[in-house]
Design an enzyme around this catalytic site. Structure first.
Site, short mmCIF file in Angstrom:
data_model
loop_
_atom_site.label_atom_id
_atom_site.label_comp_id
_atom_site.label_asym_id
_atom_site.label_seq_id
_atom_site.Cartn_x
_atom_site.Cartn_y
_atom_site.Cartn_z
N ASP A 2 0.82 -1.20 0.00
CA ASP A 2 0.00 0.00 0.00
C ASP A 2 0.86 1.26 0.00
OD1 ASP A 2 -2.35 1.33 -0.06
OD2 ASP A 2 -2.79 1.12 2.08
N GLY A 5 -0.01 5.24 -4.59
CA GLY A 5 -0.73 6.44 -5.01
C GLY A 5 -0.28 7.66 -4.22
N ARG A 6 -0.21 7.50 -2.90
CA ARG A 6 0.21 8.64 -2.06
C ARG A 6 1.65 9.03 -2.34
NH1 ARG A 6 -1.31 5.99 3.32
NH2 ARG A 6 -1.63 4.22 1.92
N HIS A 19 2.77 3.39 -9.20
CA HIS A 19 2.75 1.93 -9.36
C HIS A 19 4.05 1.46 -10.02
CE1 HIS A 19 -1.22 1.84 -7.82
NE2 HIS A 19 -1.81 2.37 -8.87
N SER A 47 -6.63 -6.23 -6.00
CA SER A 47 -7.68 -6.92 -5.24
C SER A 47 -8.98 -6.97 -6.05
CB SER A 47 -7.94 -6.20 -3.91
OG SER A 47 -8.63 -5.00 -4.15
N GLU A 49 -11.59 -5.77 -5.20
CA GLU A 49 -12.21 -4.45 -5.05
C GLU A 49 -11.53 -3.38 -5.90
OE1 GLU A 49 -11.42 -6.46 -2.35
OE2 GLU A 49 -13.51 -7.10 -2.15
N ASN A 50 -10.26 -3.65 -6.32
CA ASN A 50 -9.55 -2.65 -7.13
C ASN A 50 -10.18 -2.44 -8.51
OD1 ASN A 50 -6.23 -3.46 -5.84
ND2 ASN A 50 -7.63 -1.82 -5.24
N ARG A 171 -5.30 -2.54 8.57
CA ARG A 171 -6.40 -3.47 8.27
C ARG A 171 -5.90 -4.49 7.25
NH1 ARG A 171 -8.58 1.63 6.45
NH2 ARG A 171 -7.91 1.97 4.31
N SER A 173 -7.89 -5.70 4.67
CA SER A 173 -8.46 -5.38 3.34
C SER A 173 -8.67 -6.61 2.46
CB SER A 173 -7.58 -4.36 2.61
OG SER A 173 -7.56 -3.14 3.30
#
Ligand code: FPP
Length: 226
Positions: A2, A5-6, A19, A47, A49-50, A171, A173
């Site tokens: 993770d 992006g940040r 990335h 994921s 969810e991605n 978390r 995730s």
């Protein structure tokens, strides 16, 4: 993994550039764990969810996965790393699916560390697909834990010892939900593109200080160790 992006946003770069930098960090992590004799390393690269991310980010990630598999394959073969993908690949572009299968076939006989890339993966998906396959394929009785595990996408891999999440969130995730039942969790504030040997060693040091009791008491472990 993770924080890509940040990492990019704080530098005024696009998320895709984050990335790409994350891929370099992934290379460092593979080298680090392979050199320390890890049996398996699993990374959460995309994921279930991605899929909800903006179309252009998802497409840029797929392009990155295709070029990464092509570019990294010779090095993985050289290091005797076995590459394996887990997750639902049905909706991936044909070119990506082909590269994934080719890379798995090309490294299948390698005897070194297994490098598992979770793509289109979700822990709940994994448990559900295992249950559905068991219902379809199993002919007699009810599965015990061991039998059920042989239906999970991680079948044949060693137990998960350490789960590291970078980027400061605490978390899981929807990562390896079943498999992390007794994993040690380590949350690092480092963003994934900044991951280096020092940060990974810090995670291993945290792991080495943990007492893994698996439901037993500390006294029982001492008797067992004696
Ligand atoms: C999560 O960070 C990262 C991803 C969704 C992509 C990770 C992919 C790579 C590092 C490339 C690796 C490639 C291979 C083939 C192994 P984020 O975008 O959620 O970061 P944020 O929380 O800062 O927004």
């Amino acid at each position: 993994m993770d924080g890509n992006g940040r990492w990019a946003e704080t530098r005024g770069l696009s998320r895709s550039e984050g990335h790409r930098e994350g891929l370099k960090a992934t290379r460092r992590a593979v080298e680090f764990f392979a050199n320390r004799g890890a049996q398996a390393l699993t990374v959460f690269a995309f994921s279930s969810e991605n899929w909800q991310r903006p179309r252009e980010e998802v497409e840029a990630l797929f392009d990155l996965f295709v070029s990464a598999i092509e570019a990294e394959l010779p090095e993985l073969i050289e290091r005797a790393v076995r590459l394996r993908f887990i997750g639902e690949r049905e909706d991936f572009p044909e070119q990506l699916r082909q590269r994934m299968t080719e890379a798995e076939n090309a490294t299948g006989v390698n005897a070194g560390m297994t490098f598992v890339v979770a793509l289109g993966y979700g822990g709940r998906w994994d448990i559900l697909q295992a249950a559905l396959r068991w219902v379809r394929e199993a002919r007699n009785g009810e599965p015990d834990f061991e039998t059920f595990e042989s239906y999970l996408s991680t079948a044949g891999l060693p137990p998960l010892d350490l789960l590291i999440r970078t980027g400061g969130e605490q978390r899981i995730s929807n990562f390896l939900l079943w498999q992390s039942a007794y994993a040690e969790l380590c949350f690092l504030d480092v963003l994934w593109p900044d991951i280096d040997e020092t940060a990974l060693q810090a995670a291993l040091d945290v792991y080495a200080r943990r007492q893994r009791r698996f439901g037993c008491t500390g006294a029982q472990l001492q008797v067992h160790d004696a």
